[in-house]
Design an enzyme around this catalytic site. Structure first.
Site, PDB file in Angstrom:
ATOM      1  N   SER A 136      16.319   9.331   7.187  1.00 24.71           N
ATOM      2  CA  SER A 136      16.608   8.153   6.368  1.00 24.71           C
ATOM      3  C   SER A 136      17.791   7.354   6.906  1.00 24.71           C
ATOM      4  CB  SER A 136      16.856   8.552   4.912  1.00 24.71           C
ATOM      5  OG  SER A 136      15.641   8.946   4.312  1.00 24.71           O
ATOM      6  N   ASN A 171       7.110  10.993   3.966  1.00 24.01           N
ATOM      7  CA  ASN A 171       7.829  12.202   3.564  1.00 24.01           C
ATOM      8  C   ASN A 171       9.320  12.239   3.856  1.00 24.01           C
ATOM      9  OD1 ASN A 171       5.436  13.699   2.662  1.00 24.01           O
ATOM     10  ND2 ASN A 171       4.873  13.619   4.820  1.00 24.01           N
ATOM     11  N   TYR A 172       9.804  11.360   4.715  1.00 23.86           N
ATOM     12  CA  TYR A 172      11.200  11.476   5.136  1.00 23.86           C
ATOM     13  C   TYR A 172      12.065  10.254   4.880  1.00 23.86           C
ATOM     14  CZ  TYR A 172      10.014  15.831   7.395  1.00 23.86           C
ATOM     15  OH  TYR A 172       9.606  17.110   7.632  1.00 23.86           O
ATOM     16  N   LEU A 173      11.444   9.090   4.762  1.00 25.83           N
ATOM     17  CA  LEU A 173      12.240   7.876   4.649  1.00 25.83           C
ATOM     18  C   LEU A 173      12.403   7.485   3.192  1.00 25.83           C
ATOM     19  CD1 LEU A 173      10.624   5.967   7.629  1.00 25.83           C
ATOM     20  CD2 LEU A 173      12.707   7.354   7.592  1.00 25.83           C
TER      21      LEU A 173
END
Length: 600
Positions: free
Chosen positions: A430, A557-559
């Site tokens: 992120s 899933n990550y940002l």
DNA sequence: CCGACTACTTAGTATACCCAGG
DNA sequence: CCTGGGTATACTAAGTAGTCGG
């Protein structure tokens, strides 16, 4: 902290209204029920560990029963026609359907398949069919190919009928009520039987994934809900009322003996809140990451081997966004590793390489057997520690022999509440997106160019997280198509410019209104074509850079979606350009709450 | 501390679907 | 109107991480 997003409670009302517009008695009843539950309590917080107070659903949808092949579709053994029993035939069709796939040539796949297939045979079949190489599935395979061809050729009406049937199924089984929300279920269909396809070099590939029956199924719902009835003549394995878990249905799968679940869609309140929480944890890490980094650098000097290993592993997890690396049962799964499970054979130490000092060369298979290959210059202390960890070890020995994920996570828990190894991946992904967006966005660019910048920022994250994909089979061809489009556009532009030039010359001579107007319209045409050309070129660049990189996983899933939402608001980019419908549903909470000044 | 078990997130690929362009 | 290519969705495997009992 941030306010609780209103989107979930608002959604509840929207969902009820939608249900009420539905025609069937069933959905009206649901709507009324939903509303009365909605009155019972408004979005209250639950005590620790309680996930819901009310849960009602209709149970799973089972795989359609096996339909035996028509008489004229033959199976041959050793060159002779052989009529198979229904059970043996069903399993044979699984193999026949995969005949074109590379899997069916692999020794392990064939061995596992044959062993499991024989278990389904009658004793006569078993005594006849003793060698897989003598089995001829080609006729069956051709039949299935013809079937799928026929499916493609179906008339519009037939296709429409199938579509309607799917919609009916979705409407009836695809939703549940959890507390005062009617929620979409992610996977309400039970996985059909078939042959297990592991990823990479999986020792169990080809094994028979057996058919799941109601007797395998555990139903989870609340006591005061309408309990879904099992199919006629069947019973559930169990009905339980456990509100400390989020799943609706579970069963035990026969390949690994692991439990599978039916759960809610990412758009649901329960998944959304969890997702939000995940990013809030990552933001808390942001506040103390400097301290943690200083700490692990200190620990590289520790007297205790265990502490040094922990500190080097954490450095890798932080710097390279490696996964934690839980232990796996040997021989049960493909041989893949993460950070804590790295072995000596997975790294090479180069005191000097290509003009850089202290380079570590990583080469290992990670999750899904995706290769991680990277040459990384590290600090001298890390390098020296690695040399120490590798002393007197065999290639197949653990690099971090005093460490595992549980030790590491216990330590992280002491550094920050809720901190685990995976939080670093979320945090670094992120923060990288945010930095890259700042760096790459050019305020003067038009929208397509800004979106290219966004994709490049996204790509930086995907590279960091090693999210790869197989280059699409049609990649080369589609690139060529795009290039010829670009060439055509260039010619068009040249033509338009020529026309503009002559119009200008014409106007200079004539000096009348009409020719002036012509110049103006020709100018506009040139501009339009320039823009189109530039859009195509941007598209080509974007696609080329994306050849082997998958952006979807990090995006999903990550940002932290609020970073993207804020960026869109700041630069006037419609959110639809960044998130498709599904993604907008999943990130509704973020779209709802993030303003343009949001800082991760 | 260990292993077994459980619950949940993250992952790449296969396939369905849709729409632009011929 | 049809086709093919590109995107969206479906699918399900493969991870992470927690708990529990010995």
């Amino acid at each position: 902290g941030d306010p609780v997003p209103a989107v979930w409670s608002r959604n509840a009302l929207v969902m009820v209204e939608e249900a009420e517009r539905g025609r069937s008695m069933e959905s009206v009843a649901w709507a009324q029920d939903t509303r009365s539950w909605g009155r019972k309590w408004e979005e209250e917080r639950y005590p620790e560990g309680i996930k819901w107070k009310f849960l009602e659903h209709k149970g799973p949808v089972f795989a359609p029963p096996y339909e035996p092949l028509p008489e004229n579709v033959k199976f041959y053994y050793d060159g002779k026609v052989m009529k198979l029993s229904t059970k043996a035939e069903e399993v044979a069709t699984f193999f026949a359907k995969m005949l074109d796939h590379e899997y069916t040539t692999k020794e392990i796949f064939r061995k596992n398949f044959f062993k499991d297939w024989r278990k389904e045979m009658t004793s006569e079949e078993k005594s006849t069919i003793t060698n897989l190489s003598k089995c001829d599935f080609t006729h069956m395979s051709q039949y299935f190919k013809a079937q799928s061809e026929a499916r493609k050729q179906m008339s519009k009406e037939e296709k429409q009928k199938i579509k309607e049937e799917n919609e009916r199924l979705l409407k009836e089984y695809g939703y549940c009520v959890m507390d005062n929300h009617k929620e979409r279920i992610a996977n309400f269909k039970i996985e059909p039987p078939g042959l297990f396809r592991g990823r990479g070099n999986h020792p169990k590939m080809g094994m028979l994934k057996r058919r799941i029956m109601p007797e395998d199924i555990i139903i989870n719902c609340s006591k005061d809900s309408k309990i879904p009835p099992p199919p006629p003549g069947h019973k559930w394995k169990e009905v339980r009322h456990d509100n400390k878990v989020t799943w609706l249905v579970s069963w035990t799968e026969n390949i690994q003996g692991s439990i599978k679940y039916i759960m809610l869609n990412p758009s649901s309140r329960i998944k959304g809140e969890k997702d939000w929480q995940k990013y809030e944890t990552a933001r808390r890490l942001k506040k103390c990451v400097d301290k943690i980094r200083n700490q692990y650098r200190e620990d590289w000097k520790s007297k205790e081997m265990k502490v040094r290993q922990r500190a080097v592993a954490l450095y890798f997890i932080d710097k390279l966004a490696l996964r934690a690396g839980n232990e796996k049962e040997e021989g049960e799964t493909a041989d893949t590793v993460g950070c804590c499970s790295l072995r000596v054979e997975h790294i090479k130490l180069h005191p000097e390489l290509d003009g850089q000092e202290y380079v570590v060369e990583f080469d290992f298979l990670g999750k899904d057997s995706i290769r991680y290959y990277n040459k990384v210059p590290v600090e001298k202390r890390v390098f020296k520690n690695l040399q120490l960890f590798m002393e007197n070890k065999q290639p197949e020995d653990d690099l971090f022999d005093r460490l595992n994920t549980s030790i590491l996570n216990k330590h992280l828990q002491d550094l920050m509440e809720g901190l685990t190894a995976k939080v670093f991946r979320t945090y670094n992904a992120s923060i990288t997106l945010q930095q890259q967006l700042k760096e790459l966005t050019n305020p003067d660019d038009n929208i397509p160019a800004k979106i290219l910048s966004y994709n490049r920022a996204n790509r930086a994250v995907a590279i960091l997280c090693n999210h790869q994909r197989a280059p699409p089979k049609t990649f080369e061809k589609s690139m060529m198509n795009l290039q010829s489009k670009i060439d055509a556009k260039k010619e068009q532009l040249a033509d338009a410019r020529r026309e503009l030039k002559s119009a200008k010359a014409d106007a200079k001579v004539r000096r009348d209104e009409k020719s002036k107007k012509t110049v103006e319209s020709k100018k506009k045409a040139v501009q339009r074509i320039e823009e189109q050309l530039m859009k195509l070129e941007v598209q080509a660049t974007d696609r080329e850079e994306n050849k082997q990189i998958a952006l979807g996983t990090s995006k999903l899933n990550y940002l932290d979606p609020r970073i993207s939402v804020a960026w869109c608001k700041k630069w006037g980019i419609p959110i639809e350009k960044i998130y498709n419908k599904t993604q907008r549903e999943k990130f509704a909470w973020a779209i709802d709450m993030a303003e343009e000044d949001y800082e991760f």
